[in-house]
Design an enzyme around this catalytic site. Structure first.
Site, PDB file in Angstrom:
ATOM      1  N   LEU A  45      40.236 -17.249   2.432  1.00  0.00           N
ATOM      2  CA  LEU A  45      39.512 -16.387   3.360  1.00  0.00           C
ATOM      3  C   LEU A  45      38.034 -16.757   3.286  1.00  0.00           C
ATOM      4  CD1 LEU A  45      40.980 -12.770   2.938  1.00  0.00           C
ATOM      5  CD2 LEU A  45      41.150 -14.237   4.952  1.00  0.00           C
ATOM      6  N   ASP A  46      37.411 -16.945   4.440  1.00  0.00           N
ATOM      7  CA  ASP A  46      35.977 -17.239   4.476  1.00  0.00           C
ATOM      8  C   ASP A  46      35.180 -16.052   3.960  1.00  0.00           C
ATOM      9  OD1 ASP A  46      36.400 -19.748   5.620  1.00  0.00           O
ATOM     10  OD2 ASP A  46      36.375 -18.933   7.650  1.00  0.00           O
ATOM     11  N   PRO A  47      33.932 -16.278   3.523  1.00  0.00           N
ATOM     12  CA  PRO A  47      33.096 -15.159   3.056  1.00  0.00           C
ATOM     13  C   PRO A  47      32.954 -14.034   4.077  1.00  0.00           C
ATOM     14  CG  PRO A  47      32.103 -17.234   2.419  1.00  0.00           C
ATOM     15  CD  PRO A  47      33.272 -17.585   3.294  1.00  0.00           C
TER      16      PRO A  47
END
Length: 314
Positions: A45-47
């Site tokens: 998951l991206d930030p």
């Protein structure tokens, strides 16, 4: 006095990743809290994203590929009119256009093209590798690479809200799908550009965000020693596979990595089918695959775990 060694934990945690940190940040915090050496995540998951991130511990790390391969559900908001280099709200603005002419009908037509088996170009700012180097490292170095479209699957795409200039979508998709690319591509198809404003992963396989632990709560569980009731048996990642129940003789063969024959039984295998194998008392033993040449089952990954509560066989 030397600190006592933590018991090995073989299972999966359902964590609700908070905004602003990376998936590896979650892994590092769980690794410190649990005292485990082998810890990994089941899907980046991206930030900018929040939501479900399965964290695999111990022998469960052997099933990370299965966890990553499970279907996923996302809730995404896409802001029209502004394009960024990363395709999300954290990137540098590369173009701005007026989206005022976009109608609800336009949006519904646009998103209908992103359903089923489609081709998708991944974002340049991603963890994919080209000749051993991460794409985001190449992008930060100013190196442009022409990326090929890859086949991905969108099981369903639903418009949940439209409040100019932001549309909200719920998307059920398969492995390798990039929500940032979807946001970018929808903006391009509407002629005004767009980027991913917010993203939440609602589900990965059997793991739902409604049942997830916050990262802080997970750390507290390990600190208090109350982690057992929130760590799932590894086989929860394999509920898409059929189950085999085997007796003592076959269990011993599985433990020793030997092929075994179940012909004459009620289970008729499909070519190269994979299954999860259990003992008669419900212990998860292994993943097994049918060998079409031998006409026998072969153990793939042997676990033979003995959990306090028998693993459910469905």
């Amino acid at each position: 006095m030397a600190k006592s060694r933590e018991p090995r934990i073989d299972g999966i945690l359902n964590i609700d990743k908070p905004y602003g940190i990376t998936s590896m940040d979650v892994v590092r915090r769980i690794k410190r809290a649990s005292g485990q050496r082998r810890v990994g995540h089941g899907g980046t998951l991206d930030p900018i994203a929040t939501g479900v991130i399965p964290i695999c511990l111990g022998l469960a790390t052997r099933l990370m590929e299965d966890v990553v391969g499970n279907p996923k559900t996302y809730l995404a908001s896409i802001e029209l009119g502004t394009t960024t280099d990363t395709y999300d709200a954290l990137g540098e603005i590369t173009e701005q256009r007026n989206p005022s002419g976009v109608s609800l009908d336009d949006i519904e037509v646009a998103i209908s093209a992103f359903s089923g088996d489609i081709l998708q170009v991944p974002p340049m700012y991603s963890a994919l590798k080209r000749e051993g180097k991460r794409l985001y490292d190449l992008a930060r170095a100013g190196i442009e690479i022409e990326l090929e479209a890859r086949p991905v699957t969108v099981h369903a795409i639903r418009l949940r809200d439209w409040t100019p200039t932001v549309l909200t979508l719920e998307v059920d998709c398969g492995k390798g799908f990039y929500m940032r690319s979807l946001a970018h591509d929808i903006g391009q198809s509407l002629g005004c550009g767009g980027h991913l404003k917010t993203l939440a992963r609602l589900r990965t396989g059997a793991f739902a965000v409604a049942d997830a632990l916050s990262l802080d709560e997970a750390e507290e569980r390990f600190a208090d020693g109350n982690w057992r009731e929130v760590v799932h048996s590894p086989d929860i990642a394999l509920r898409n596979l059929r189950a085999l129940i085997v007796g003592n003789r076959v269990e011993e063969m599985i433990r020793n990595g030997r092929a075994f024959d179940l012909s004459g039984g009620s289970l008729q295998p499909s070519p190269s089918e994979r299954c999860r194998a259990y003992s008669t008392d419900g212990r998860f033993l292994a993943t097994v695959a049918f060998d079409d040449n031998l006409h026998k089952w072969r153990p793939e990954k042997v676990f033979a775990l003995n959990y306090p509560e028998p693993a459910g066989v469905v």
